[in-house]
Design a protein around this motif. Structure first.
Motif, short mmCIF file in Angstrom:
data_model
loop_
_atom_site.label_atom_id
_atom_site.label_comp_id
_atom_site.label_asym_id
_atom_site.label_seq_id
_atom_site.Cartn_x
_atom_site.Cartn_y
_atom_site.Cartn_z
N ARG A 225 1.43 -14.20 6.72
CA ARG A 225 1.73 -14.49 7.97
C ARG A 225 2.45 -15.78 8.06
NH1 ARG A 225 -1.85 -12.78 12.46
NH2 ARG A 225 -1.49 -14.22 14.34
N THR A 226 3.28 -15.82 9.12
CA THR A 226 3.98 -17.24 9.52
C THR A 226 3.97 -17.67 10.80
OG1 THR A 226 5.97 -15.80 9.98
CG2 THR A 226 5.95 -16.11 7.76
N GLY A 227 3.26 -16.94 11.66
CA GLY A 227 3.11 -17.62 12.91
C GLY A 227 2.39 -16.68 13.73
N ASP A 228 1.94 -17.12 14.83
CA ASP A 228 1.10 -16.33 15.85
C ASP A 228 2.21 -15.74 17.38
OD1 ASP A 228 -0.95 -17.02 14.31
OD2 ASP A 228 -1.36 -19.03 15.65
N ASP A 229 3.32 -15.91 17.07
CA ASP A 229 4.00 -15.52 18.56
C ASP A 229 4.18 -13.81 18.25
OD1 ASP A 229 4.68 -18.06 19.05
OD2 ASP A 229 6.80 -18.14 17.89
N ASN A 230 4.31 -13.43 19.40
CA ASN A 230 4.59 -11.86 19.28
C ASN A 230 3.49 -11.03 18.78
OD1 ASN A 230 7.22 -11.96 20.89
ND2 ASN A 230 7.83 -12.98 19.00
N GLY A 231 2.20 -11.62 18.76
CA GLY A 231 1.12 -10.63 18.38
C GLY A 231 0.74 -11.02 16.80
N GLY A 232 1.77 -11.89 16.21
CA GLY A 232 1.69 -12.35 14.82
C GLY A 232 3.08 -12.09 14.16
N THR A 233 3.42 -12.95 13.48
CA THR A 233 4.73 -13.03 12.65
C THR A 233 4.46 -12.95 11.17
OG1 THR A 233 5.33 -15.30 12.79
CG2 THR A 233 5.99 -14.07 14.62
N TYR A 234 5.21 -11.97 10.38
CA TYR A 234 5.10 -11.66 8.97
C TYR A 234 6.41 -11.69 8.43
CZ TYR A 234 0.19 -10.60 10.92
OH TYR A 234 -0.88 -10.60 11.49
N ARG A 235 6.40 -12.29 6.96
CA ARG A 235 7.33 -12.13 6.18
C ARG A 235 7.00 -11.09 5.02
NH1 ARG A 235 9.36 -17.40 3.24
NH2 ARG A 235 9.88 -15.76 1.72
N THR A 236 7.86 -10.56 4.19
CA THR A 236 7.57 -9.62 3.20
C THR A 236 7.53 -10.25 1.89
OG1 THR A 236 9.89 -8.99 2.81
CG2 THR A 236 8.68 -7.45 4.39
N THR A 237 6.75 -9.87 0.95
CA THR A 237 6.61 -10.50 -0.68
C THR A 237 7.33 -9.34 -1.38
OG1 THR A 237 4.71 -9.18 -1.00
CG2 THR A 237 4.25 -11.40 0.18
N ALA A 238 7.48 -10.07 -2.51
CA ALA A 238 8.21 -9.18 -3.66
C ALA A 238 7.46 -7.91 -3.95
CB ALA A 238 8.39 -9.88 -5.22
N ARG A 239 6.01 -8.27 -3.92
CA ARG A 239 5.18 -6.99 -4.17
C ARG A 239 5.35 -5.68 -3.09
NH1 ARG A 239 0.41 -6.83 -7.15
NH2 ARG A 239 0.36 -8.57 -8.80
N TYR A 240 5.46 -6.20 -1.93
CA TYR A 240 5.62 -5.16 -0.80
C TYR A 240 7.00 -4.49 -0.96
CZ TYR A 240 5.43 -3.07 3.91
OH TYR A 240 5.17 -2.17 4.81
N GLN A 241 7.96 -5.06 -1.52
CA GLN A 241 9.32 -4.57 -1.56
C GLN A 241 9.18 -3.43 -2.67
OE1 GLN A 241 12.61 -6.87 -3.47
NE2 GLN A 241 13.80 -6.06 -1.82
N LEU A 242 8.61 -3.75 -3.75
CA LEU A 242 8.37 -2.86 -4.82
C LEU A 242 7.41 -1.51 -4.11
CD1 LEU A 242 7.47 -5.34 -7.57
CD2 LEU A 242 9.42 -3.85 -7.29
N GLN A 243 6.51 -1.95 -3.56
CA GLN A 243 5.69 -0.73 -2.93
C GLN A 243 6.60 0.26 -2.00
OE1 GLN A 243 2.63 0.30 -3.22
NE2 GLN A 243 1.76 -1.56 -4.54
N VAL A 244 7.29 -0.46 -1.03
CA VAL A 244 8.09 0.31 -0.15
C VAL A 244 9.13 1.13 -1.12
CG1 VAL A 244 9.73 0.21 1.64
CG2 VAL A 244 7.68 -1.15 1.73
#
Length: 292
Positions: A225-244
């Motif tokens: 999580r990187t912020g609260d704007d627009n319902g919550g802002t997020y950035r991906t991690t290396a693990r998520y890239q592997l999962q996708v």
């Protein structure tokens, strides 16, 4: 005599049989797998974890042992590296598998809601990595927002509705219809926010469902999580890239991306503008993600 000595030397220099696996080796391998099951743990911040990763990369017998431990637990090793640690995913029959039905049941018992939770996870993945090259680039970081994902799904639903109208199928889908054909009717009928009196969004609203998906992915070490704007802002991690990467070949993922709702030409992602946005106010201020 000297000739006999020369021929006998290779026998004396023959390599010894590899040492048997010790209990300590097995314990280290299991420890490495245990680290991999803590997705928020970063190797750079844990000396023991980093050392076991180094051993895995430099000691093939140890790597095979760690892989065997993971396989015995029903885990699939996606990658072992300093950036991702020991990234594992659970096979369907693993005790560590989190099933979508179980996950959604924590919020609601309604089968339609469970379907929406699955669609929310699919949409987050599609919007975080809309291009094949995004998944192939280890340095790529995707960014999503809760409102942006909801707007993306609603725009996709609009595209599916148009397709159904063209095909004369704007009725309840047949049992063998693609999953998204059945999904859009449920999503568009649901309130986007359904805020309570104290301005909290309802868990059963579509942004509430996306928010729960994002929170789950954050707890699992897949998003940050990187912020609260627009319902919550997020950035991906290396693990998520592997999962996708692991799920990128799924029919539902391909179907969602083929709708062309997220055009990407220069490394940024945005929703295609609707021809008639009268009932899509969320799109104008969705806080759509940009990708680096």
């Amino acid at each position: 005599m000297s000739e006999h000595v020369e021929w006998s030397e290779p026998e004396a220099a023959a390599p010894a049989v590899s040492a048997a696996v010790t209990p300590a080796d097995a314990a280290d391998a299991a420890r490495l797998v245990a680290f991999g099951l803590q997705p928020k743990l970063q190797p750079a911040r844990d000396q023991e974890y980093a050392e076991l990763l180094r051993r895995y990369r430099e000691d093939p017998p140890f790597a095979r042992l760690a892989d065997a431990v993971a396989a015995g637990l029903g885990l699939v090793v996606l990658e072992v590296s300093p950036r991702a640690g020991m990234a594992v995913t659970a096979a369907e029959d693993s005790v560590f598998a989190v099933r979508m039905g179980d996950y959604a049941r924590r919020t609601a018992a309604d089968s339609g809601d469970r379907f929406l939770h699955g669609l929310a996870h699919l949409a987050v993945a599609a919007m975080a990595f809309p291009r094949p090259e995004d998944l192939a680039d280890d340095g790529y970081i995707g960014r999503v927002t809760v409102n942006g994902v909801d707007a993306f799904v609603r725009q996709a639903c609009r595209r599916l509705e148009e397709r159904a109208d063209e095909q004369g199928m704007n009725t309840d889908p047949a049992t063998d219809a693609p999953g998204l054909e059945a999904a859009w009717r449920i999503w568009v009928r649901r309130s986007a926010t359904g805020a309570t009196k104290d301005a909290r969004r309802l868990a059963g609203s579509t942004t509430g469902i996306v928010g729960k998906a994002a929170a789950f992915l954050t707890d699992s070490g897949f998003l940050q999580r990187t912020g609260d704007d627009n319902g919550g802002t997020y950035r991906t991690t290396a693990r998520y890239q592997l999962q996708v990467r692991d799920m990128a070949g799924s029919a539902a993922m391909a179907e969602l991306l083929e709708l062309g709702v997220v055009p990407v030409t220069d490394g940024t992602a945005s929703l295609m503008p609707a021809e008639d946005t009268e009932d899509l106010e969320l799109v104008a201020d969705a806080g759509l993600p940009f990708h680096s």
